[in-house]
Design a protein around this motif. Sequence first.
Motif, short mmCIF file in Angstrom:
data_model
loop_
_atom_site.label_atom_id
_atom_site.label_comp_id
_atom_site.label_asym_id
_atom_site.label_seq_id
_atom_site.Cartn_x
_atom_site.Cartn_y
_atom_site.Cartn_z
N ALA A 109 36.87 59.20 56.94
CA ALA A 109 36.43 60.45 56.32
C ALA A 109 35.20 60.19 55.46
O ALA A 109 34.85 59.04 55.18
N ASP A 110 34.52 61.28 55.07
CA ASP A 110 33.30 61.08 54.26
C ASP A 110 33.37 61.85 52.94
O ASP A 110 32.41 62.50 52.53
N PHE A 111 34.55 61.77 52.27
CA PHE A 111 34.66 62.37 50.94
C PHE A 111 33.65 61.71 50.01
O PHE A 111 33.61 60.47 49.93
N ASP A 112 32.88 62.51 49.29
CA ASP A 112 31.99 62.01 48.24
C ASP A 112 32.78 62.10 46.93
O ASP A 112 33.03 63.20 46.42
N LEU A 113 33.21 60.94 46.42
CA LEU A 113 34.11 60.95 45.25
C LEU A 113 33.47 61.58 44.02
O LEU A 113 34.15 62.15 43.17
N SER A 114 32.13 61.52 43.96
CA SER A 114 31.47 62.09 42.79
C SER A 114 31.46 63.62 42.84
O SER A 114 31.10 64.28 41.88
N ALA A 115 31.90 64.18 43.96
CA ALA A 115 31.91 65.65 44.10
C ALA A 115 33.29 66.24 43.78
O ALA A 115 33.53 67.42 44.02
N PHE A 116 34.20 65.39 43.26
CA PHE A 116 35.55 65.87 42.91
C PHE A 116 35.91 65.45 41.49
O PHE A 116 35.57 64.34 41.07
N GLU A 117 36.60 66.34 40.79
CA GLU A 117 37.01 66.05 39.41
C GLU A 117 38.52 66.02 39.31
O GLU A 117 39.22 66.75 40.03
N HIS A 118 38.99 65.21 38.38
CA HIS A 118 40.42 65.09 38.10
C HIS A 118 40.86 66.24 37.18
O HIS A 118 40.23 66.50 36.16
N VAL A 119 41.93 66.94 37.58
CA VAL A 119 42.48 68.02 36.76
C VAL A 119 43.99 67.80 36.64
O VAL A 119 44.66 67.57 37.65
N ALA A 120 44.52 67.85 35.42
CA ALA A 120 45.97 67.72 35.22
C ALA A 120 46.42 68.84 34.29
O ALA A 120 45.92 68.96 33.17
N ARG A 121 47.34 69.68 34.75
CA ARG A 121 47.78 70.85 33.99
C ARG A 121 49.29 70.90 33.91
O ARG A 121 49.98 70.50 34.86
N TRP A 122 49.78 71.46 32.83
CA TRP A 122 51.22 71.70 32.69
C TRP A 122 51.53 73.08 33.26
O TRP A 122 50.91 74.08 32.85
N ASN A 123 52.47 73.15 34.20
CA ASN A 123 52.94 74.43 34.72
C ASN A 123 54.25 74.73 33.98
O ASN A 123 55.29 74.11 34.26
N ALA A 124 54.18 75.64 33.02
CA ALA A 124 55.32 75.88 32.12
C ALA A 124 56.49 76.52 32.86
O ALA A 124 57.65 76.27 32.52
N GLU A 125 56.19 77.32 33.86
CA GLU A 125 57.26 77.99 34.59
C GLU A 125 58.04 77.00 35.46
O GLU A 125 59.27 76.94 35.42
N ALA A 126 57.31 76.20 36.20
CA ALA A 126 57.96 75.22 37.09
C ALA A 126 58.39 73.97 36.33
O ALA A 126 59.17 73.17 36.84
N GLU A 127 57.90 73.79 35.12
CA GLU A 127 58.16 72.61 34.30
C GLU A 127 57.76 71.32 35.03
O GLU A 127 58.55 70.40 35.18
N TRP A 128 56.52 71.35 35.53
CA TRP A 128 55.98 70.11 36.09
C TRP A 128 54.49 70.01 35.77
O TRP A 128 53.82 71.01 35.53
N ARG A 182 31.49 71.37 43.98
CA ARG A 182 30.48 72.18 44.68
C ARG A 182 31.04 72.62 46.02
O ARG A 182 32.08 72.11 46.46
N ARG A 183 30.32 73.54 46.64
CA ARG A 183 30.67 73.94 48.00
C ARG A 183 30.29 72.79 48.92
O ARG A 183 29.19 72.25 48.81
N GLN A 184 31.22 72.38 49.77
CA GLN A 184 30.94 71.20 50.61
C GLN A 184 31.85 71.17 51.84
O GLN A 184 32.91 71.81 51.86
N THR A 185 31.41 70.45 52.82
CA THR A 185 32.26 70.25 54.01
C THR A 185 32.49 68.75 54.16
O THR A 185 31.55 67.95 54.07
N VAL A 186 33.77 68.41 54.38
CA VAL A 186 34.13 67.00 54.53
C VAL A 186 34.59 66.80 55.97
O VAL A 186 35.30 67.64 56.53
#
Length: 337
Positions: free
Chosen positions: A228-247, A256-260
């Motif tokens: 595959a040709d994922f450009d790692l610099s084009a993705f960001e790490h996101v971590a969120r608490w989902n209070a309803e699901a408790e996870w 950005r808009r991109q095709t992999v």
Amino acid sequence: MSAIAETAVLFSPAARGLALREEVRLGLTSTPKELPPKWFYDRRGSELFDAITRLPEYYLTRAERSILERCADEIAELTDATTLIELGSGTSDKTRLLLDALAPRRFVPFDVSEETLRSSAQRLALRYPSLEITALVGDFEQPLPPLPAGEPRLLAFLGSTIGNLTPTRRTLFLNDVASALDEDDWFLLGADLVKSPARLVAAYNDPTGVTREFNLNVLRVLNRELDADFDLSAFEHVARWNAEAEWMEIYLRSNRRQTVRLAALELEVAFDAGELMRTEISAKFHLSRLAGELEAAGLATKRCWTNDAGDFAVLLAMRPARFELATSASAGQRSIP
Ligand code: SAH
Ligand code: AVI
């Protein structure tokens, strides 16, 4: 006895490759997109997870270790286990507390990550020269193979890895565990508990970026294994608490808009700018509800321990005598030699 650990590959490279291709194709063509967390753990991913366990914000490993330090002798006394099996064993670092207390005859670490498994089994073989070690490369989301004979057996699943399974997969997994155990076998489960969202979010958003690297590593695995040709610099790490699901929800966000292109799948995948792809959930538990889930699967919780701060729990459950077996359709993986 010589200090050599035997390794059996239940999840053959061909089966692993097929599962990777099927799961990635399904995940990347779903809406919203997602990737299963088991593919994080190549050698680098396992090393990054190991680094996570030492982060000040990642309290889980320290909390579980402190519980095991306190209760390992009691676990040994209650179970009298002569065989210890560990699912998702990784480096089996905390497991040494159990090995010291139980002094079992046989240890069976089971993990999808072959390199980590082999090296940690070899390390343990040197440290415990009279311990019979049979390391198993396998996927615990597939029906578990018949467990080695030699009761009483203790099946451990530490680190709150159970939280990485979706609720449906968790139910299937617990039922499979109950089916794999015989009467009077034991199940030891480590689980992270619901707590303040601020602490949870901090545990998955370390300022040094180790968790970010761990998360992005799945794209490296796909680049290498699926051409595959994922450009790692084009993705960001996101971590969120989902209070309803408790996870906790861990995502990669396309910046950005991109095709992999994934050449091995003959697949092109379009990402919108800001689009989130979920790479992991990490469910957090309430002790009584978790014990209820075990009970629904046919596993009776006999003891549970938490650390002083009440962050983390270790549950010891057993397959009570006379529990009616729902036989496992155990065709997915070969049996243990
Ligand atoms: N038990 C260790 C490691 C936890 S990290 C601890 O408590 O620190 C999760 C481990 O589970 C990794 O070693 C990973 O390779 C393994 N793993 C993840 N998904 C798996 C799967 N589906 N089947 C088998 N092992 C898996
Ligand atoms: C392995 N598992 C229990 C870890 C967790 O906390 O869910 C994986 C992890 N993901 C990000 N940080 C750690």
